[in-house]
Motif scaffolding. Sequence first.
Motif, PDB file in Angstrom:
ATOM      1  N   UNK A 156       0.810  -1.214   0.000  1.00 37.14           N
ATOM      2  CA  UNK A 156       0.000   0.000   0.000  1.00 37.14           C
ATOM      3  C   UNK A 156       0.852   1.278   0.000  1.00 37.14           C
ATOM      4  N   UNK A 157       1.946   1.386   0.795  1.00 35.86           N
ATOM      5  CA  UNK A 157       2.766   2.604   0.725  1.00 35.86           C
ATOM      6  C   UNK A 157       3.307   2.866  -0.684  1.00 35.86           C
ATOM      7  N   UNK A 158       3.633   1.783  -1.394  1.00 38.14           N
ATOM      8  CA  UNK A 158       4.123   1.943  -2.758  1.00 38.14           C
ATOM      9  C   UNK A 158       3.013   2.448  -3.680  1.00 38.14           C
ATOM     10  N   UNK A 159       1.805   1.902  -3.499  1.00 43.11           N
ATOM     11  CA  UNK A 159       0.667   2.364  -4.291  1.00 43.11           C
ATOM     12  C   UNK A 159       0.430   3.847  -4.035  1.00 43.11           C
ATOM     13  N   UNK A 160       0.474   4.249  -2.774  1.00 38.28           N
ATOM     14  CA  UNK A 160       0.255   5.656  -2.427  1.00 38.28           C
ATOM     15  C   UNK A 160       1.277   6.551  -3.116  1.00 38.28           C
ATOM     16  N   UNK A 161       2.523   6.094  -3.175  1.00 40.42           N
ATOM     17  CA  UNK A 161       3.566   6.883  -3.830  1.00 40.42           C
ATOM     18  C   UNK A 161       3.275   7.034  -5.323  1.00 40.42           C
ATOM     19  N   UNK A 162       2.853   5.932  -5.960  1.00 38.60           N
ATOM     20  CA  UNK A 162       2.501   5.998  -7.380  1.00 38.60           C
ATOM     21  C   UNK A 162       1.316   6.935  -7.601  1.00 38.60           C
ATOM     22  N   UNK A 163       0.275   6.830  -6.754  1.00 39.55           N
ATOM     23  CA  UNK A 163      -0.906   7.664  -6.902  1.00 39.55           C
ATOM     24  C   UNK A 163      -0.535   9.141  -6.769  1.00 39.55           C
ATOM     25  N   UNK A 164       0.317   9.462  -5.813  1.00 35.37           N
ATOM     26  CA  UNK A 164       0.730  10.855  -5.622  1.00 35.37           C
ATOM     27  C   UNK A 164       1.435  11.395  -6.859  1.00 35.37           C
ATOM     28  N   UNK A 165       2.329  10.590  -7.435  1.00 37.68           N
ATOM     29  CA  UNK A 165       3.047  11.042  -8.643  1.00 37.68           C
ATOM     30  C   UNK A 165       2.084  11.203  -9.815  1.00 37.68           C
ATOM     31  N   UNK A 166       1.129  10.272  -9.946  1.00 33.56           N
ATOM     32  CA  UNK A 166       0.157  10.354 -11.034  1.00 33.56           C
ATOM     33  C   UNK A 166      -0.681  11.625 -10.909  1.00 33.56           C
ATOM     34  N   UNK A 167      -1.176  11.891  -9.696  1.00 39.65           N
ATOM     35  CA  UNK A 167      -2.009  13.075  -9.492  1.00 39.65           C
ATOM     36  C   UNK A 167      -1.229  14.350  -9.805  1.00 39.65           C
ATOM     37  N   UNK A 168       0.053  14.353  -9.445  1.00 38.74           N
ATOM     38  CA  UNK A 168       0.885  15.518  -9.728  1.00 38.74           C
ATOM     39  C   UNK A 168       1.084  15.687 -11.229  1.00 38.74           C
ATOM     40  N   UNK A 169       1.366  14.583 -11.930  1.00 39.57           N
ATOM     41  CA  UNK A 169       1.593  14.665 -13.371  1.00 39.57           C
ATOM     42  C   UNK A 169       0.328  15.078 -14.132  1.00 39.57           C
ATOM     43  N   UNK A 170      -0.838  14.595 -13.664  1.00 43.60           N
ATOM     44  CA  UNK A 170      -2.087  14.895 -14.359  1.00 43.60           C
ATOM     45  C   UNK A 170      -2.713  16.204 -13.906  1.00 43.60           C
ATOM     46  N   UNK A 171      -2.140  16.816 -12.857  1.00 40.65           N
ATOM     47  CA  UNK A 171      -2.694  18.048 -12.286  1.00 40.65           C
ATOM     48  C   UNK A 171      -4.150  17.829 -11.844  1.00 40.65           C
ATOM     49  N   UNK A 172      -4.395  16.704 -11.178  1.00 38.13           N
ATOM     50  CA  UNK A 172      -5.728  16.358 -10.695  1.00 38.13           C
ATOM     51  C   UNK A 172      -5.792  16.543  -9.181  1.00 38.13           C
ATOM     52  N   UNK A 173      -6.956  16.985  -8.698  1.00 40.48           N
ATOM     53  CA  UNK A 173      -7.158  17.158  -7.264  1.00 40.48           C
ATOM     54  C   UNK A 173      -7.748  15.920  -6.606  1.00 40.48           C
ATOM     55  N   UNK A 174      -8.354  15.024  -7.395  1.00 39.85           N
ATOM     56  CA  UNK A 174      -9.004  13.867  -6.803  1.00 39.85           C
ATOM     57  C   UNK A 174      -8.785  12.643  -7.675  1.00 39.85           C
ATOM     58  N   UNK A 175      -8.993  11.477  -7.073  1.00 38.99           N
ATOM     59  CA  UNK A 175      -8.881  10.216  -7.806  1.00 38.99           C
ATOM     60  C   UNK A 175      -9.950  10.131  -8.893  1.00 38.99           C
ATOM     61  N   UNK A 176     -11.132  10.696  -8.624  1.00 40.08           N
ATOM     62  CA  UNK A 176     -12.202  10.663  -9.617  1.00 40.08           C
ATOM     63  C   UNK A 176     -11.782  11.410 -10.870  1.00 40.08           C
ATOM     64  N   UNK A 177     -11.195  12.584 -10.705  1.00 39.19           N
ATOM     65  CA  UNK A 177     -10.730  13.345 -11.866  1.00 39.19           C
ATOM     66  C   UNK A 177      -9.693  12.547 -12.652  1.00 39.19           C
ATOM     67  N   UNK A 178      -8.769  11.905 -11.934  1.00 35.68           N
ATOM     68  CA  UNK A 178      -7.732  11.129 -12.604  1.00 35.68           C
ATOM     69  C   UNK A 178      -8.340   9.956 -13.359  1.00 35.68           C
ATOM     70  N   UNK A 179      -9.310   9.263 -12.736  1.00 34.56           N
ATOM     71  CA  UNK A 179      -9.942   8.127 -13.392  1.00 34.56           C
ATOM     72  C   UNK A 179     -10.717   8.529 -14.635  1.00 34.56           C
ATOM     73  N   UNK A 180     -11.454   9.637 -14.556  1.00 36.29           N
ATOM     74  CA  UNK A 180     -12.209  10.099 -15.715  1.00 36.29           C
ATOM     75  C   UNK A 180     -11.278  10.511 -16.844  1.00 36.29           C
ATOM     76  N   UNK A 181     -10.168  11.171 -16.501  1.00 38.55           N
ATOM     77  CA  UNK A 181      -9.202  11.566 -17.519  1.00 38.55           C
ATOM     78  C   UNK A 181      -8.615  10.341 -18.195  1.00 38.55           C
ATOM     79  N   UNK A 182      -8.348   9.290 -17.412  1.00 38.03           N
ATOM     80  CA  UNK A 182      -7.808   8.055 -17.987  1.00 38.03           C
ATOM     81  C   UNK A 182      -8.781   7.432 -18.971  1.00 38.03           C
ATOM     82  N   UNK A 183     -10.061   7.398 -18.598  1.00 32.45           N
ATOM     83  CA  UNK A 183     -11.052   6.788 -19.479  1.00 32.45           C
ATOM     84  C   UNK A 183     -11.231   7.601 -20.756  1.00 32.45           C
ATOM     85  N   UNK A 184     -11.183   8.920 -20.629  1.00 27.19           N
ATOM     86  CA  UNK A 184     -11.323   9.757 -21.828  1.00 27.19           C
ATOM     87  C   UNK A 184     -10.115   9.634 -22.748  1.00 27.19           C
TER      88      UNK A 184
END
Length: 233
Positions: free
Chosen positions: A180-208
């Motif tokens: 889980x700590x590793x997953x959290x680190x990946x999620x943090x980097x992804x959110x930073x790269x995508x400029x997303x404030x929430x997991x929902x925003x990141x997920x919707x961007x991925x699907x689009x």
Amino acid sequence: MIRVLLADDEALVRAGLRLLLQTAPDITVVAEADDGRAAVEACARVTPDVVLLDVQMPGLDGVGAARELSALPAPPRILMLTTFDAETYLLPALRAGAHGFLLKDAQPGQVLDAVRNTAAGLHALAPEAVNHLVARAAAEPPPAVPPRLPPLTPREREVLVAIADGLSNAQIGRRLSLRVPTVKAHVSRIMEKLHCESRVQAGLLAMRAGLGGEASRPPTPPGPDPHLGRGAP
């Protein structure tokens, strides 16, 4: 201290929420209101950090109150609570300025975490709300030109697809054989790269961007995990 205003037309519900929030050393209830109009007026007086706002209230309902609260000079963070169908009220509440959406049958720990996350500037959405948003995005026709994602590592792409599936960090860890700590680190980097404030925003961007179809594919064999050092990923 996180200053909270409770707004619900049922006195028993307010009393239960107040008792729950008072168990947390970092949260204090500064005011209560029994309808949307009273919530807006009380917020102007006590300037809370978070407003727990019922959706269905007499007079000015929760969505209307959220819209007026968001227009205040120093708007609070808004966490919507409801026993009603999430699909009916979710998008109107978010469009009105709500930052979180929980059902009233949420576990006490989920409510406390949602208040803390909302106060910290994050979006707090019930799993039912996340699933609805993802399903809605999947049903929409893809844009003529899919958005381009910034460069992601193969592992970050796998984690992003899992986020689009609505998985928690623990579930992503099980899918990809990561801690889980590793997953959290990946999620943090992804959110930073995508400029997303929430997991929902990141997920919707991925699907689009066309990554939704990858969710059903088996993940690539994980390599050595730099967050764990030597040993299994």
